[in-house]
Write a protein that holds these residues in place. Structure first.
Motif, short mmCIF file in Angstrom:
data_model
loop_
_atom_site.label_atom_id
_atom_site.label_comp_id
_atom_site.label_asym_id
_atom_site.label_seq_id
_atom_site.Cartn_x
_atom_site.Cartn_y
_atom_site.Cartn_z
N UNK A 1 12.15 -35.66 133.52
CA UNK A 1 12.11 -35.40 132.19
C UNK A 1 10.73 -35.94 131.68
N UNK A 2 10.30 -37.15 131.78
CA UNK A 2 9.22 -37.67 131.36
C UNK A 2 7.90 -36.70 131.94
N UNK A 3 8.00 -36.42 133.21
CA UNK A 3 6.77 -35.75 133.80
C UNK A 3 6.62 -34.43 133.05
N UNK A 4 7.91 -33.63 132.78
CA UNK A 4 7.79 -32.46 132.25
C UNK A 4 7.07 -32.50 130.79
N UNK A 5 7.71 -33.47 129.93
CA UNK A 5 6.99 -33.62 128.70
C UNK A 5 5.45 -34.02 128.69
N UNK A 6 5.03 -34.77 129.65
CA UNK A 6 3.65 -35.00 129.61
C UNK A 6 2.82 -33.88 130.22
N UNK A 7 3.03 -33.30 131.38
CA UNK A 7 2.60 -31.74 131.69
C UNK A 7 2.64 -30.73 130.72
N UNK A 8 3.61 -30.69 130.10
CA UNK A 8 3.69 -29.50 128.96
C UNK A 8 2.88 -29.75 127.71
N UNK A 9 2.74 -31.02 127.30
CA UNK A 9 1.98 -31.27 126.12
C UNK A 9 0.30 -31.64 126.26
N UNK A 10 0.09 -31.94 127.68
CA UNK A 10 -1.36 -32.51 127.78
C UNK A 10 -2.46 -31.70 127.53
N UNK A 11 -3.29 -32.27 126.77
CA UNK A 11 -4.33 -31.10 126.05
C UNK A 11 -5.59 -31.94 125.99
N UNK B 1 -7.49 -33.80 131.36
CA UNK B 1 -7.35 -34.32 132.48
C UNK B 1 -6.55 -33.90 133.75
N UNK B 2 -5.29 -33.34 133.17
CA UNK B 2 -4.33 -32.60 134.27
C UNK B 2 -4.73 -31.21 134.27
N UNK B 3 -5.03 -30.35 133.10
CA UNK B 3 -5.27 -28.94 133.45
C UNK B 3 -6.57 -28.66 132.98
N UNK B 4 -7.23 -27.67 133.83
CA UNK B 4 -8.65 -27.19 133.57
C UNK B 4 -8.59 -25.76 133.32
N UNK B 5 -9.28 -25.32 132.82
CA UNK B 5 -9.22 -23.75 132.37
C UNK B 5 -10.05 -23.09 133.22
N UNK C 1 -4.91 -30.19 138.10
CA UNK C 1 -5.59 -31.14 139.07
C UNK C 1 -4.79 -32.07 140.01
N UNK C 2 -4.83 -31.63 141.47
CA UNK C 2 -3.62 -32.25 141.96
C UNK C 2 -4.30 -33.98 142.17
N UNK C 3 -5.23 -34.23 142.23
CA UNK C 3 -5.78 -35.72 142.48
C UNK C 3 -5.13 -36.46 140.97
N UNK C 4 -5.40 -35.86 139.82
CA UNK C 4 -4.96 -36.58 138.68
C UNK C 4 -3.44 -36.74 138.65
N UNK C 5 -2.87 -35.39 139.12
CA UNK C 5 -1.30 -35.43 138.88
C UNK C 5 -0.66 -36.24 139.73
N UNK C 6 -1.13 -36.59 141.15
CA UNK C 6 -0.52 -37.74 141.79
C UNK C 6 -0.97 -39.10 141.36
N UNK D 1 1.79 -23.89 137.00
CA UNK D 1 1.15 -22.83 135.76
C UNK D 1 1.99 -23.58 134.54
N UNK D 2 1.37 -23.31 133.25
CA UNK D 2 2.26 -23.39 132.09
C UNK D 2 1.67 -22.30 131.18
N UNK D 3 2.50 -21.93 130.44
CA UNK D 3 2.52 -20.93 129.48
C UNK D 3 3.25 -21.35 127.98
N UNK D 4 2.57 -20.91 126.90
CA UNK D 4 3.13 -20.97 125.49
C UNK D 4 3.16 -19.93 124.74
N UNK D 5 4.45 -19.64 124.25
CA UNK D 5 4.42 -18.48 123.33
C UNK D 5 5.67 -18.38 122.27
N UNK D 6 5.81 -17.60 121.35
CA UNK D 6 6.78 -17.44 120.46
C UNK D 6 7.81 -16.71 121.36
N UNK D 7 9.27 -16.77 121.07
CA UNK D 7 10.28 -16.22 121.48
C UNK D 7 11.51 -15.94 120.31
#
Length: 695
Positions: free
Chosen positions: A206-216, A219-223, A232-237, A256-262
């Motif tokens: 749960x802690x990991x999901x929150x950080x991965x989903x909200x990271x902006x 460092x973790x996600x690059x476009x 980024x696998x190196x940063x993830x581990x 992958x991650x994706x955000x939208x309205x439901x």
């Protein structure tokens, strides 16, 4: 005895007149209310008014019915929690009795003599520690799952932290490697020693999901090209050293991650995802089957907060060429604030096995981060993080699978958005006569949508390469192999009894996926590929939109005989499309049965054997072309240019038919039936290619 006065009689009469008259709902009213409750347990005032007007009830009666139903559900959950508490309390009482008996015989470890009051032997000390542990166990069951254990600084690795070859079938000649299904179906459930490990894994995930989903901060996600994010696998581990440990040998990462309205509130989304049956119905395009192996906690406060479940699921691509993916995982739901929820899934395949099960894939912390917007909508961030072996993937699906789009967050979120739109339309009662068309009323419209939903789910369940299916490969008339499968239909609701033959093939078409979808769903062009229409004109006599996209619609089609004006066939068809792909599913229907459905009758009585098409966009054709030295699927350069200006524009198409070859379940399949369906599917594929100019 003294007689009663006249005033007394008047008082009694007034008292009787003031008593409330209880309204007993009819069977039809109860059925409609239950059906609505399954989809929306918390209707707003407008929905209550519409439902009351439809059922002939006052909005106040509808409100009280829903309140009582929610109270019943809450009481049911409380009874389940109480039974768990009673069992744990009984275990604690038994252990305490054993502890007292052991203390009676306690002796000094040095001299062997009886202990005097005030002295504490090593045995007594251990028993006291054990007693404290048992008390904590009882508190953990009745309180939050986060209170199962205290945090440990030791890295948590559920699976072995040494690399091994996942292609091996066993660790030695004498030790067989269990399958994921065998591990998930093992009797006895989770042991007491395994509960703390599972609880700790849930907290870490749960802690990991929150950080991965909200990271902006990047460092973790690059476009990539502004449209796709790469983890980024190196940063993830570096950030998450605990959990499942290092990546296993031979596996590739799909993150992958994706955000939208439901178009559904948070409470409805939580109910849908945590109820495994509704979860399968919502994501029937992806989930071929799933079941709950054990419920560790049902949540607190009458909702799903801190609920913890163990599940088995089989995820699919709608093609007989792509093996399904099996997961044995825990699902943990937690409310982080008044309007914010999160649901995390993470694999636990190697929890109790030595050796670990034979793995083709595993799930790192994945799930949904949900924020309720208080306007009937929710803001949802989907995260999917899977490690999978791509070495057995068929060539035409290699690009789709390796890109991560097959089971990525974009696909999960797109299907969720589309299905919630469909559900909202299904529950709408305030419909104008113009929108109803030939459908008499809102009940008929809803019954027609329920029937189409069952038809589509049946198609999805029968077209994948699930481990419960045994496909046989035939040699098609073209370059594609046709897979066939037979099954007995006995007492299956909504299906005709007998021997059912399923046939399917998948191919790459050098045509843009949207163009292919529009061609196949257009009833005016149906005669160009549908052999069973015999060249007759096809007319749409009823339609119900199921989403904002004009391609999402349920239609009732009339197929006329060639050179005549009389109709001799009705076809129920549902087409749907989103960012992840498209579906066109249809089935011939009995005219009297369909008339009954359109009057609001029970759609479960209509027998269907659906056929149809599954379409996936292919964004990796250029990569495959480079590897193979040419195009796939037999398309020429001119055809590619006609389909799109991009050489990577193409579509993956699955064509599937279901045919009743005998109405006797004990009958044997003959070769003539196989040859017929082989010819049918080969001819259909050839006609589609010819019509699109890609022969």
């Amino acid at each position: 005895m003294e007689g009663a006065s006249g005033d007394d009689f008047e008082d009694q009469s007034d008292l009787q007149a003031s008593k409330k008259r209880y309204h007993r709902h009819t069977v039809q009213q109860t059925r409609q209310l239950e059906m609505f409750f399954k989809e929306c347990p918390h209707p707003d005032e407008k929905q209550r008014q519409e439902l009351g007007r439809e059922l002939g009830l006052e909005p106040r009666q509808v409100k009280f019915w829903f309140q009582n139903r929610r109270t019943q559900m809450k009481a049911h959950h409380e009874r389940a929690d109480n039974s768990i508490l009673r069992a744990e309390n009984e275990n604690l009482r038994t252990e305490n009795i054993a502890l007292r008996e052991a203390l009676k015989d306690a002796s000094c470890p040095k001299c062997g003599g009886q202990l005097t009051p005030g002295e504490m032997s090593f045995t007594e000390q251990q028993l006291r520690i054990e007693n404290a542990r048992l008390r904590d166990e009882l508190n953990r069951v009745s309180a939050l799952v986060a209170k199962y254990i205290t945090r440990s600084a030791i890295p948590l690795n559920i699976l072995p932290d040494f690399p091994f070859d996942i292609t091996a079938t066993g660790t030695s000649d004498s030790v067989a490697v269990p399958s994921i299904l065998e591990v998930a179906s093992r009797p006895g459930g989770v042991t007491e020693s395994e509960k703390p490990v599972i609880a700790e894994l849930a907290i870490v995930a749960m802690e990991e999901l929150l950080l991965v989903a909200a990271e902006t901060d990047g460092a973790l996600w690059s476009s990539v090209d502004g449209t796709k994010e790469v983890l980024s696998q190196e940063e993830y581990f570096r950030q998450f050293p605990r959990g499942l440990g290092p990546r296993l040998m031979g596996m590739e990462t799909e993150a992958s991650r994706e955000t939208g309205l439901v178009m559904m509130n948070a409470a409805g989304l939580i109910d849908t995802i945590m109820n495994v049956g509704r979860w399968v119905d919502m994501f029937s395009n992806i989930v071929s089957r799933a079941f709950t192996t054990q419920v560790l906690t049902t949540g607190v406060g009458g909702n799903w907060n801190n609920a913890l479940q163990l599940l088995y699921a089989e995820l699919q691509i709608l093609s007989p060429l792509v093996p399904t993916r099996e997961f044995f995982f825990l699902r943990y739901c937690k409310q982080h604030s008044e309007r914010v929820w999160a649901i995390v899934d993470v694999s636990i395949d190697g929890l109790r096995d030595n050796p670990a099960p034979q793995l083709r894939c595993r799930m790192r912390p994945s799930g949904f981060f949900i924020e309720d917007l208080q306007n009937g909508y929710s803001k949802v961030t989907a995260v999917q993080h899977i490690e999978a072996d791509h070495r057995q993937t068929e060539n035409i699906y290699h690009g789709l699978m390796c890109s991560g789009a097959a089971f990525g967050a974009k696909r999960w979120l797109a299907i969720l958005q589309r299905q919630c739109e469909r559900l909202g339309i299904m529950l709408t009662n305030n419909i104008s006569a113009r929108d109803l068309g030939v459908i008499p009323n809102a009940n008929g419209r809803r019954s027609m949508l329920f029937l189409a939903q069952r038809m589509t789910s049946n198609y999805c369940a029968g077209v994948s390469a699930s481990i419960v299916h045994t496909w046989t490969t035939l040699s098609g008339a073209g370059e594609e192999d046709i897979r066939v499968m037979t099954r007995k239909s006995v007492n299956n609701p909504g299906e005709p009894p007998g021997i059912v033959l399923s046939a399917a093939t998948s191919l790459w078409v050098p045509v843009n996926s949207q163009r292919l979808f529009e061609f196949l769903r257009d009833e005016r062009l149906r005669s160009e590929w549908d052999i069973l229409s015999n060249g007759g004109a096809v007319q749409e006599i009823a339609r119900v939109a199921t989403g904002q996209d004009p391609g999402c619609v349920v239609s009732l089609l009339r197929v006329g005989a060639l050179n005549t004006s009389q109709s001799n066939m009705l076809i129920l068809q549902e087409s749907c499309t989103d960012a992840s792909g498209s579906l066109i599913v249809y089935a011939p229907v009995d005219i009297p049965a369909m008339n009954l459905v359109m009057q609001g009758g029970d759609p479960a009585t209509v027998a269907l054997l659906p056929s149809g098409f599954a379409i996936s966009p292919d964004g990796a054709v250029s990569q495959r072309t480079t590897q193979e030295g040419g195009g796939a699927g037999g398309g020429g350069g001119a055809d590619l240019a006609e389909a799109s200006s991009s050489s990577s524009s193409g579509a993956l198409l699955t064509v599937a038919f279901q045919i009743l070859v005998s109405n006797v379940p004990t009958a044997k399949l003959n070769l003539e039936s196989v040859a017929t369906v082989n010819s049918l599917i080969s001819s259909t594929v050839q006609r589609i290619k010819t019509a699109l100019g890609c022969c």
